[in-house]
Each structure stands twice: as structure tokens, then as C-alpha cells.
Design an enzyme around this catalytic site. Structure first.
Site, PDB file in Angstrom:
ATOM      1  N   PHE A  17       0.839  -1.206   0.000  1.00 37.20           N
ATOM      2  CA  PHE A  17       0.000   0.000   0.000  1.00 37.20           C
ATOM      3  C   PHE A  17       0.867   1.246   0.000  1.00 37.20           C
ATOM      4  O   PHE A  17       1.856   1.319   0.732  1.00 37.20           O
ATOM      5  CB  PHE A  17      -0.872   0.061   1.264  1.00 37.20           C
ATOM      6  CG  PHE A  17      -1.897  -1.018   1.392  1.00 37.20           C
ATOM      7  CD1 PHE A  17      -3.209  -0.806   0.993  1.00 37.20           C
ATOM      8  CD2 PHE A  17      -1.567  -2.249   1.937  1.00 37.20           C
ATOM      9  CE1 PHE A  17      -4.163  -1.787   1.133  1.00 37.20           C
ATOM     10  CE2 PHE A  17      -2.516  -3.249   2.082  1.00 37.20           C
ATOM     11  CZ  PHE A  17      -3.819  -3.014   1.672  1.00 37.20           C
ATOM     12  N   ASP A  18       0.483   2.219  -0.798  1.00 38.57           N
ATOM     13  CA  ASP A  18       0.974   3.572  -0.569  1.00 38.57           C
ATOM     14  C   ASP A  18       0.286   4.066   0.709  1.00 38.57           C
ATOM     15  O   ASP A  18      -0.833   3.661   1.006  1.00 38.57           O
ATOM     16  CB  ASP A  18       0.602   4.451  -1.759  1.00 38.57           C
ATOM     17  CG  ASP A  18       0.822   5.918  -1.466  1.00 38.57           C
ATOM     18  OD1 ASP A  18       1.938   6.263  -1.055  1.00 38.57           O
ATOM     19  OD2 ASP A  18      -0.130   6.702  -1.631  1.00 38.57           O
TER      20      ASP A  18
END
Length: 838
Positions: A523-524
Site C-alpha cells: 500500500f501507498d
């Protein structure tokens, strides 16, 4: 040796992805140029063309010009058409039609989807659009929709994307009413006299005559010829469309399943087994008809998307409100949307407040509150516009009227792009489908060879020719891979259609299968796991003071500042202040670089900032209590600031980019579906990463990363875990997404870049559709596996049974066609998929 890197979409704005044939043509053209040592494709998002050249022979500007000229020439020469079509009976028929169209002069590739989409690439120096349409018209296909481009990137001169591009091509004013030559606006699907259900009616008729004939054959007082005549009628009805299809494939020099079925039926008739021949053709034809029904269900799911946008809009022009077709809307027009009606165009709210149902586009279950932009005449970018101010075509207004300034033409709207991309996805084969198609191409000739050998078994075995012939026909039926041919495409079509209804765009069979196989998620952080903007999280007043005392001063000063953190303090502070509290007016705001701000409130100097500011201001260390409070806040990822008035410390306030409300529940749901390794990639300090991870349940927070570090992290993760998906906003995280097996873009509604770069796009800016997408993909993979096992298993079981004479044609037909019906029904279950655990 020097090198130049150019974004592929700049050179070839109309291509779907880096696998497009035009990329190979561009590389070949560049490599043929004198002075260019090598040109190759570099992976990324977007992908790049990397050109290695000799600077002594070519200047940089010259190389750039050569690349752009080559790209323009290829784009000018090779055109793409996307057509909505009908007349497809089943997936094999779709493949045959694509092959027939592809043989026309100048057509380089033609792919027809069972869901009713034809994608055609042609060489404009050898043919033109009218001739291509004529080639389509010569098949069973009827064009019912608009000819349009593959998803476009830019409107370059000479870049022909087909009529309808950008919605401003006047040739496309009749969108939705464009029929192939000879169609005359009537849709007699399959070329039958009863319209689109002709094949089904013929199959039912075949079954009725077979059943009546079978019943009469058991009655002693009825002549045998009556039953035989009924069986022959059943054969004619059941075999009509099969014969047409077989003739078409034979003309192409191919022998496919339809031909095998006809040979088997003819063989049974030659042996006097009219009842078995009738049963074979009845079951095969009913299987075809139901297969077409399954494809029709998928087609209707996509068509439902197209029907979301209203055909007309109320537009304010010259002081009056008039109703016009949506294709007549221009950028800048203001449209009026009545309560409980559909919004006609993408744009910005300029007047009115209402709750809008965005479920048709984003899949959000709760209406989204909309409000007008503060400055309705300001230039805005729809991609970056806050959700409360933007509107999408096809969404449904609530109980109050709205006025919306149009920002995108009908052909460029999020809905239009979504429909086009879903149609493109329907034409993309999955790895399993490619494998089964390849297997089928070799398997069918092998079956014909085996049957030919079995015809001469009587020369080796002491048996009459009739018995050898019957056995050969039984094997022919048993070995026909009908169920195999439909097992994967039916599941892919149903899966893509179901995802689109939920606001999830899955771009074809490969992402659908790959997403179900991932073992880790990256995930960013900012904007993906967090809200992407700071919020006031802590207010700690000094001894003897109240929260109101601290906030009134802080809010007064920060109201004058345009810093992002100031906006968070003002918004959060006003929410916490009591309704009776009056915020004083601050004056003389001064920004103190890298330290904080200074202003005057009620005649006293107020400073807000970091430790350095107050060491310089007081000449001493800050109080130990305040230093400890700040340390504790910073350890949990907060940005802490001291508030000081006159010669008194008022306390500490802290802001932080907080986790999305749905993040914790979403990550818990992902763990339930088996994703145990969840990595967070962020450029923020590791302490911030650790704090966010601990709050929401991330297993591996990685902080302090540059963009290239994120790419390296994805590569390590793939080496450790195998299948990895990366989820971000589709823009800043593009390189890392490109390195993952599946790139997932969040909040893709309204963002052209996100829609184009990602393998999977979550249209809403919400994480909680991610478990649905992964669950659907896994369900699709499971159904594909089940279908393959059933279809191949049936063939593996039936061939030995028929070879040994244990199973005759009748039982083989029932088992064989029964497996086809089961496979189709199994795939259709995806259309009703609810989500993990439901």
C-alpha cells in the site's frame, strides 16, 4: 553513447498497453534509423521508449524529432475500431467471426468477444473504415453501437480513433443508432426469423420432436416410420445452426466442434440410429442456446452501464433553460439537474446542495453530499477537485436541484471511459483462456485423427464395420471439448461484468486471474491508507488553562496562514471549540522559515512552532513537561507544535494525516480472505509509518522511501512472496505499481491517468472495495478451475468408456452436453457474487 527516454503514450497515444503491435512497429522503425544503436521498451507506468544513440551523428533534438515522427506515422497509419455488435451465438462463434474479419485486406487484428464487442486494428494505407465495416457486415454480426477508439490519450492531429472520439465528432451524432450495412435498424440476432431467440426456439423444437418420437417408438401400434420422421425433424431443427457454423469454419480451412458433432450425428443416421442423432443435436443446440444466454447476461450487464447516462440535459443558455441532447453539451455549459434525476455530464457543482447516489459509477452504497464550489467561475481540474464539489455523468441526484458546470464532453466522461475500458477488457483473453484455446487447436485435429483410425478397427479386431463406425462416432462425441471452450471465457466475462457493477474496473482476464493469486499487498500510505490531509489530533493545554483557552489563540493565528497544517488546525479547532466561544482577530502574521509563525492577538505577541523557535525566542530550553509531551506525540507520528503568548507557554497542539475510517476494517477483512503480508510504503519517517501501521493493522511498515526505493521494495516482495499487488493513486505510485503483478488504482473516477495505468481501478476513493475485488477474483479463479476439471474430466472419463464400448452415443451425448450446461451455469454464479463471507 547517449540515451533518450520518452513516455510511450506520448509517441503512441491510442495504444491499449505495451503489448500492442504498434509498439513493435515503432521499435523496428527506430532501430532502422542511422545513428540509433538500440531502441527498446522500458517497463513503467507509463512505459517508456528508451533510445540509445550516437551524439556525434545525431543531436538530442533530432532523435526526439525522429521518435515523434515515427510515432505519428504509425498512429496515422494503424487505426483501431471498437464496435458494439450482436449476432454472436457463443464464444467459439466469436472466435470464428474474429478470424473471418481478420482475413479481409488491410485488417491486422480482429478480436470478437462473446459479450458483444469487436476490436479491430487496420492499416489505413490498405483499407479504410468503411471497408472494415463492410467486412464486419459480411459476417453474422450486426453493429448496434458506436464505432469508437480504444481508450485514447490525446487528441493529436491525424490520430484517428474512429468516430466518436472525445464526443465531438459530428459523424457520431447518431450514437447508439449505427447499424451495419444491410441491417436496416433491425436486430435479428443469429439471422433467424424469430429474432435473437431463434436458435433457442429451434433447439426447443428439436427437443419436443425428439421426445414425441421417443414416446411413440414405445407404442406398438404406431408405425416406426412416424417416429423416424419426428427424429429427422428434430435433427433438422437441432442441426440447422450447427451446420451453418460448420460450413463457415470449413471455408476457413478449420474443423471445430460443430463439424465433429455433425459428423457424429451423420454417422449415427448412417447406422439407422436416428433417435441418438436427434438427441445429440438437440442437446448440442440447447447447449449453444444457453451458452448464448450466458453471454447475453454479460452483455446486458455492460449495456446497463451505457444506459446510465440520460440522453438529454437541461442547459442554461442566454437566460433560458432548454433541453438538448447530451452530445450537444459543450465544456463550460451549466446544466440544471432536477431532484431524483440522473446527472448528464461530468462537472463541478456551482449551485445547490444535495446528496448524490454515486453507486452506478463508484459502487459507494451511501449517497455523497455535494456542495457548490466557493468560486464557481474558477478554473478547476476535475481530477483534483474535492469529492463534494464534483459530479459524474450517470449518477443520481437526491432531493434538491443542482446546477453543474460541464467539464468534460459526453465522449470523455468517466462513465463513457468506464464503458469503453470494460468493453476492451471483455476482448482481452486470460492466460488460462489462451492455454485452453491453444490446447483446443491441437486437440480437435488429434480427435479427428483418432476417429479416422478407429474407423478401421474392424481390420484389426474381429467385428463388423458398423460396430467400428459406431464406436468411432461415440468417441467423436465424447472427445469434443465443448465445455472446455466455454469454461474460461464465460467466467471471465461474468467476473468483469460483476466487478463493473460494484464500481471496480478489472481490465480483462489476466488481472482477474492474477488478483486472485496474490499473496501479499503493498500500500501507498498517503491518500490510500490515510486521508491524505492532516487533521488536528491532540490539544494539550498547559496547567491552569483550558482547551478553549489554547484553541482560541491557535485558531486566531492560523486563520491568517495558508499553510496546509494551518487549515487543519483551524478546521479541527473550530469543531472542538464550544459554540459560545468567540475567536479573537489576529494581526501582523509573519512566517518564520523552518520554525513556525508569529502574529499579534489582543495586543500580545503569539508564536506557534517547533522547539528551535522557542529556544531562539527565550534563549533557554523549553520546559521538560512540554518537551516530553511533544516527544510522545512525535513518537506516534504526529507533528507537534508549541503555542506561546507573551512570555507564557499555553500548551501543545498536534496534527497528523490520520488513517481512513474504513482502513482498519478493510485490512482485517483482507486478512480473513488470506492476505497475511501487508506492506506500507511511504516517504514519511519510519516513526510515522510505525504509528499508522500499529493503528490499522499493517504487518510491514517501510518508511523513508524515495520512489526508486518503493520499486526496489516491490521487487524484493515479489522475490519473497511471488504474487504481489500494489495499490496507490495511479499517478505518484505508478513505477511501483508497474513492478507489481497487479497494479490497483484508488479513486479512479474522474482520473484519466489512474484509469489508464492500473490493471484494476477502484472507482470510488474507498478501500473497502478491495476485499470485494480480491474475493471476486478468487471466486472466478475457483470457478475457472472447477470448469476446467469438469470439462477435461468428462473428456478423460468418456473417451476410455466409449473406446471400450461401455458407453454408447446416447449416454456420451447426455454426459458431454450436460457438462457444458453445468459449466455455463457455474460461470453465471459470478454475476450474483456478494463479497467475502456473504
Amino acid at each position: 553513447m547517449s540515451k533518450l527516454q520518452l513516455d510511450l503514450p506520448v509517441l503512441l497515444p491510442q495504444i491499449l498497453d505495451e503489448r500492442d503491435q504498434c509498439v513493435t512497429r515503432l521499435l523496428s522503425a527506430l532501430n532502422a534509423e542511422s545513428g540509433i544503436e538500440k531502441a527498446h521498451l522500458k517497463e513503467g507506468s507509463p512505459p517508456e521508449i528508451c533510445i540509445h544513440y550516437d551524439p556525434d551523428q545525431l543531436a538530442l533534438a533530432k532523435v526526439n524529432a525522429i521518435a515523434k515522427r515515427a510515432g505519428a506515422e504509425i498512429t496515422e497509419r494503424y487505426h483501431h475500431l471498437l464496435l458494439d455488435v450482436t449476432g454472436i451465438r457463443h464464444q467459439r462463434h466469436a472466435r470464428q467471426l474474429g478470424s473471418r474479419i481478420g482475413k479481409a485486406t488491410g485488417i491486422l487484428e480482429a478480436v470478437v468477444s462473446g459479450a458483444g464487442v469487436a476490436r479491430i486494428e487496420y492499416d489505413s494505407t490498405l483499407t479504410n473504415e468503411q471497408t472494415v465495416r463492410a467486412a464486419v457486415a459480411e459476417t453474422d454480426l450486426i453493429v448496434i453501437g458506436t464505432a469508437q477508439a480504444s481508450p485514447d490519450h490525446d487528441d493529436h492531429a491525424g490520430h484517428d480513433h474512429g468516430p466518436g472520439e472525445h464526443g465531438n465528432n459530428k459523424k457520431d451524432d447518431h450514437a447508439g443508432h449505427d447499424h451495419a450495412p444491410g441491417a436496416h435498424g433491425h436486430n435479428h440476432d443469429h439471422g433467424g426469423i424469430f429474432g435473437e431467440n431463434t436458435e433457442l426456439y429451434f433447439a426447443i423444437g428439436s427437443g419436443v420432436f425428439w421426445l414425441v418420437g421417443l414416446i411413440l417408438s414405445f407404442l406398438g401400434n404406431i408405425p416406426e416410420v412416424v417416429s423416424t420422421v419426428l427424429f429427422v425433424i428434430a435433427i433438422l431443427l437441432g442441426g440447422y445452426f450447427i451446420l451453418i457454423e460448420a460450413i463457415q469454419t470449413i471455408r476457413q480451412g478449420k474443423f471445430e466442434i460443430d463439424f465433429l458433432m455433425l459428423v457424429a450425428a451423420a454417422g449415427a443416421c448412417a447406422l439407422g440410429e436416428f433417435q441418438e442423432a436427434a438427441l445429440l443435436l438437440f442437446l448440442f443446440s440447447i447447449g449453444h442456446a444457453l451458452e448464448n444466454y450466458a453471454m447475453g447476461r454479460a452483455r446486458k450487464s455492460i449495456a446497463a452501464l451505457s444506459d446510465l447516462a440520460p440522453p438529454t440535459a437541461l442547459v442554461k443558455r442566454g437566460g433560458t433553460t432548454t433541453e438538448v441532447g447530451v452530445e450537444e453539451l459543450a465544456v463550460g455549459d451549466v446544466i440544471v439537474v432536477r431532484p431524483n434525476s440522473k446527472i448528464a455530464a461530468d462537472g463541478v457543482i456551482v449551485s445547490g446542495t444535495s446528496a448524490v447516489d454515486q453507486a452506478p459509477i463508484t459502487g459507494e452504497s451511501v449517497p455523497v453530499d455535494k456542495a457548490p464550489l466557493a468560486n464557481p467561475n474558477a478554473d478547476v481540474d476535475l481530477d483534483t477537485l474535492p469529492a463534494e464539489h464534483r459530479a459524474f455523468a450517470g449518477t443520481i441526484n437526491g432531493s434538491s436541484p443542482l446546477e453543474i458546470r460541464v467539464l468534460k464532453l459526453a465522449g470523455d466522461s468517466t462513465l463513457s471511459r468506464l464503458v469503453t475500458l470494460v468493453k476492451e477488457a471483455e476482448t482481452q483473453q486470460s492466460p488460462t483462456q489462451q492455454l485452453t484455446d491453444k490446447f483446443e487447436r491441437y486437440f480437435v485435429p488429434a480427435v479427428i485423427g483418432l476417429v479416422f483410425l478407429l474407423l478401421f478397427a474392424f481390420l484389426v479386431i474381429d467385428e463388423p464395420f458398423s460396430k467400428s463406425f459406431y464406436r468411432a462416432m461415440a468417441v467423436l462425441v465424447a472427445a469434443s471439448p465443448c465445455a472446455l471452450a466455454i469454461s474460461t471465457p464465460s467466467a471471465v466475462l461474468a467476473g468483469v461484468a460483476r466487478a463493473a457493477r460494484q464500481g471496480v474496473l478489472i481490465k480483462g482476464g489476466r488481472p482477474l486471474e492474477d488478483l486472485g493469486g496474490i499473496t501479499a499487498l503493498a500500500f501507498d500510505k498517503t491518500g490510500t491508507l490515510t486521508e491524505g490531509k492532516p487533521r488536528l489530533t491532540k490539544v494539550i493545554p498547559a496547567d491552569g488553562l483550558t482547551e478553549n483557552d489554547l484553541l482560541t489563540v491557535a485558531v486566531a493565528v492560523e486563520e491568517l496562514s495558508d499553510h496546509p497544517l494551518a487549515a487543519a488546525i483551524v478546521e479541527g479547532g473550530k469543531e472542538r471549540l464550544s459554540t459560545t466561544t468567540t475567536v479573537p482577530t489576529a494581526k501582523k502574521l509573519e512566517a518564520l522559515t523552518a520554525r513556525g509563525v508569529k502574529a499579534t492577538v489582543n495586543g500580545q505577541a503569539v508564536h506557534i512552532g517547533n522547539r528551535r523557535l522557542f529556544r531562539e525566542l527565550t534563549g533557554t530550553e523549553i520546559p521538560a513537561t512540554i518537551d516530553q509531551q511533544m516527544g510522545e506525540l512525535e513518537a506516534t507520528g504526529n507533528t507537534a507544535m508549541i503555542v506561546h503568548r507573551g512570555d507564557t507557554y499555553l500548551g501543545v497542539i498536534a496534527v497528523m494525516d490520520v488513517a481512513r475510517p474504513e482502513a482498519k476494517a478493510t485490512l482485517a477483512a483482507l486478512k480473513e480472505v488470506g492476505i497475511q503480508k501487508m506492506v506500507m510504503l511511504t516517504g514519511d519517517h519510519q516513526k510515522v509509518a510505525d504509528a499508522v501501521a500499529a493503528d490499522i493493522g499493517i504487518t510491514d511498515p517501510l518508511g523513508g522511501l524515495l520512489p526508486e526505493d518503493k520499486v526496489a521494495a516491490i521487487e524484493r516482495l515479489r522475490a519473497e512472496e511471488g504474487m504481489v499487488a500494489m495499490i496507490g493513486d495511479g499517478v505518484n505510485d505508478a513505477p511501483a505499481m508497474a513492478k507489481s503483478n497487479v497494479g490497483i488504482a484508488m479513486g479512479a473516477a474522474g482520473s484519466d491517468v489512474a484509469l489508464e495505468t492500473a490493471d484494476v481501478a477502484l472507482m470510488a476513493d474507498r478501500l473497502d472495495n478491495l476485499p470485494f475485488a480480491i474475493g471476486l477474483s478468487r471466486k472466478a479463479k475457483a470457478i475457472i478451475r472447477q470448469n476446467l476439471v469438469m470439462s477435461l474430466g468428462m473428456v478423460v472419463i468418456l473417451i476410455p468408456l466409449t473406446l471400450l464400448g461401455i458407453a454408447e452415443i446416447g449416454p456420451a451425448v447426455i454426459a458431454h452436453e450436460g457438462s457444458t450446461l453445468v459449466v455455463v451455469g457455474n460461470a453465471l454464479r459470478l454475476l450474483g457474487y456478494k463479497g467475502p463471507g456473504k
